[in-house]
Design a protein around this motif. Sequence first.
Motif, PDB file in Angstrom:
ATOM      1  N   LEU A   1       0.805  -1.223   0.000  1.00 27.64           N
ATOM      2  CA  LEU A   1       0.000   0.000   0.000  1.00 27.64           C
ATOM      3  C   LEU A   1       0.843   1.281   0.000  1.00 27.64           C
ATOM      4  O   LEU A   1       0.303   2.364  -0.176  1.00 27.64           O
ATOM      5  N   GLY A   2       2.137   1.162   0.223  1.00 21.93           N
ATOM      6  CA  GLY A   2       2.996   2.341   0.171  1.00 21.93           C
ATOM      7  C   GLY A   2       3.257   3.008   1.501  1.00 21.93           C
ATOM      8  O   GLY A   2       3.700   4.174   1.535  1.00 21.93           O
TER       9      GLY A   2
ATOM     10  N   ALA B   1       2.700   9.069  16.726  1.00 23.35           N
ATOM     11  CA  ALA B   1       1.938   7.829  16.603  1.00 23.35           C
ATOM     12  C   ALA B   1       0.578   8.041  17.260  1.00 23.35           C
ATOM     13  O   ALA B   1       0.493   8.474  18.414  1.00 23.35           O
ATOM     14  N   VAL B   2      -0.484   7.771  16.516  1.00 15.98           N
ATOM     15  CA  VAL B   2      -1.841   7.970  17.019  1.00 15.98           C
ATOM     16  C   VAL B   2      -2.633   6.671  16.900  1.00 15.98           C
ATOM     17  O   VAL B   2      -2.395   5.870  15.999  1.00 15.98           O
ATOM     18  N   ASN B   3      -3.575   6.486  17.821  1.00 13.99           N
ATOM     19  CA  ASN B   3      -4.491   5.359  17.729  1.00 13.99           C
ATOM     20  C   ASN B   3      -5.616   5.773  16.798  1.00 13.99           C
ATOM     21  O   ASN B   3      -6.339   6.736  17.077  1.00 13.99           O
ATOM     22  N   ALA B   4      -5.762   5.086  15.680  1.00 15.18           N
ATOM     23  CA  ALA B   4      -6.748   5.475  14.676  1.00 15.18           C
ATOM     24  C   ALA B   4      -7.298   4.251  13.971  1.00 15.18           C
ATOM     25  O   ALA B   4      -6.560   3.306  13.679  1.00 15.18           O
ATOM     26  N   VAL B   5      -8.588   4.278  13.696  1.00 13.24           N
ATOM     27  CA  VAL B   5      -9.219   3.201  12.943  1.00 13.24           C
ATOM     28  C   VAL B   5     -10.120   3.819  11.886  1.00 13.24           C
ATOM     29  O   VAL B   5     -10.784   4.830  12.117  1.00 13.24           O
ATOM     30  N   CYS B   6     -10.110   3.221  10.708  1.00  9.53           N
ATOM     31  CA  CYS B   6     -10.839   3.753   9.564  1.00  9.53           C
ATOM     32  C   CYS B   6     -11.824   2.707   9.051  1.00  9.53           C
ATOM     33  O   CYS B   6     -11.537   1.508   9.066  1.00  9.53           O
TER      34      CYS B   6
ATOM     35  N   HIS C   1      -6.286  -0.243   7.505  1.00 10.41           N
ATOM     36  CA  HIS C   1      -5.031   0.198   6.877  1.00 10.41           C
ATOM     37  C   HIS C   1      -5.228   0.496   5.391  1.00 10.41           C
ATOM     38  O   HIS C   1      -4.646   1.444   4.849  1.00 10.41           O
ATOM     39  N   GLU C   2      -6.042  -0.323   4.737  1.00  7.25           N
ATOM     40  CA  GLU C   2      -6.303  -0.115   3.312  1.00  7.25           C
ATOM     41  C   GLU C   2      -7.034   1.204   3.081  1.00  7.25           C
ATOM     42  O   GLU C   2      -6.673   1.992   2.197  1.00  7.25           O
ATOM     43  N   LEU C   3      -8.054   1.459   3.881  1.00  7.36           N
ATOM     44  CA  LEU C   3      -8.821   2.693   3.722  1.00  7.36           C
ATOM     45  C   LEU C   3      -8.018   3.917   4.110  1.00  7.36           C
ATOM     46  O   LEU C   3      -8.137   4.980   3.482  1.00  7.36           O
ATOM     47  N   LEU C   4      -7.180   3.786   5.144  1.00  4.18           N
ATOM     48  CA  LEU C   4      -6.303   4.880   5.524  1.00  4.18           C
ATOM     49  C   LEU C   4      -5.363   5.251   4.385  1.00  4.18           C
ATOM     50  O   LEU C   4      -5.145   6.441   4.091  1.00  4.18           O
ATOM     51  N   ALA C   5      -4.785   4.240   3.739  1.00  2.00           N
ATOM     52  CA  ALA C   5      -3.886   4.486   2.622  1.00  2.00           C
ATOM     53  C   ALA C   5      -4.602   5.229   1.497  1.00  2.00           C
ATOM     54  O   ALA C   5      -4.039   6.140   0.868  1.00  2.00           O
ATOM     55  N   GLU C   6      -5.850   4.849   1.240  1.00  2.00           N
ATOM     56  CA  GLU C   6      -6.634   5.557   0.235  1.00  2.00           C
ATOM     57  C   GLU C   6      -6.904   6.990   0.659  1.00  2.00           C
ATOM     58  O   GLU C   6      -6.812   7.929  -0.141  1.00  2.00           O
ATOM     59  N   GLY C   7      -7.232   7.174   1.946  1.00  2.00           N
ATOM     60  CA  GLY C   7      -7.593   8.499   2.438  1.00  2.00           C
ATOM     61  C   GLY C   7      -6.472   9.509   2.333  1.00  2.00           C
ATOM     62  O   GLY C   7      -6.715  10.689   2.035  1.00  2.00           O
TER      63      GLY C   7
END
Length: 340
Positions: A34-35, A227-232, A330-336
Motif C-alpha cells: 500500500l505504500g 503515533a496515534v491510535n486510529a481506525v478507519c 489500513h487499506e482505507l487509511l492508505a486511500e484516504g
Amino acid sequence: MDLSIVDLSPVPRGGTATDAYANTVEAAAQAERLGYSRFWVAEHHGMASTLAGTTPEVLLGHLAAETDSIRLGSGAVLLNHYSPFKVAEQFGALDGLAPGRIDAGLGRANGSPASDQALGTDRHVEDPDGDHAEKVEAVVNHLYDDYPDEHPYADLEIPRGSGDPPVPWVLGSSPSSATIAGELGLPYCFAGFIRPQFAVHSFEEYRESFRASPLAGGIDEPHGMVAVNAVCAETDEEAARLRAVAEATYKRMRRGEVGTRPTVEEAIDELGGVPEPTPATLGANEWPRAISGSPETISGLLDQLAERVGADEMMIQHVVGDHEDGLRSHELLAEGVGLV
C-alpha cells in the motif's frame, strides 16, 4: 503524507502467538504493497494472552525475510531492560538481513514489578533521564562505530549490512524524552495514544532543545513523528463502532485490568453504547486518545494533528477486535491520505 504503522501483535481470541505473528507478517506485507513508509513492532511484557509482541528484534528478523522495501523498526525496544551493546548488535544483525531499511526505535518503560524483576531491571535508578540518554548515545556509538580511539569500546565491532546503518529514533510520551532526542540530535517519535495531553509541549521541547547532532547517526534539523491510535472504516459511524474496542480497553486499563481486550460487542456494552464519531474538525486544545472515521475524515484529522505539532510523519497504531477489520482500516487509511 508519510504514513507508517506500529503493530502490537495482538493474540486473536482463542488463538496463539503463532496466529499473532502470522497476522503481523500479513499486515507488514500489506503495508508494503500500500505504500506505507515504515512498519514497526512493539515490545510489551507480561501480557502474553493478548499481546505476543515481546521481542521486536526477533520478529523483525522474520519480517525482513517477508518484505522487500518497507522500512522495519522497533516501536520501541525498551532500552532500560538491556545492555546498549547487545541492542546495537541485534540491530546490526537486522541491518545485515535487511540492509539500509532498519529503524532502531529506542524507548523505555517499566512493566509489572514481576516482569521487571524477571528481566533483571532496576526500577529505582537515581537519574532515569540521564541514564536513558547515556544508553541511547551508547547504542548510536556502537551502531556507527563512533567511539574515540582511547575509549575501552573503540575496538568492539557489530555485524553490518551493505547499506546505511540503522537509523536511531528516540521514542517517548513525555517532554523528558523529547529533550533527550533534541539534545542528542536524533529523530523523535511521540506516542500520542499514551499521553496525548503532552503532545504539543513535547514537540515544543524537542525543537527548543534540538542541536545538530554530535553523533554519527544524528541529523542536522529536527525530524518528528506522532503515533496515534486510529481506525478507519467506510463511514464515520462504522469507524466509531470499531473504535469502541480501544475506548473500552483504555477504561479497563484504568481499572487495573491490564492485558485484556473486548470484542466490539462487549466494548459497546461496557461503554453503554457506540461512541460518538470523532468530529471532522478538532477543537483547538482537543487531542483524543483514539480517533476514527471514514477515509476522508481520518485524512483530515491526521493533517490537523500533524500541523498542530509540526510533525513530519504520522504513524498509526490501533486496537481493534478483529484482524480483518485492522487490515481493512489500513487499506482505507492508505486511500484516504493518497498512498494508493
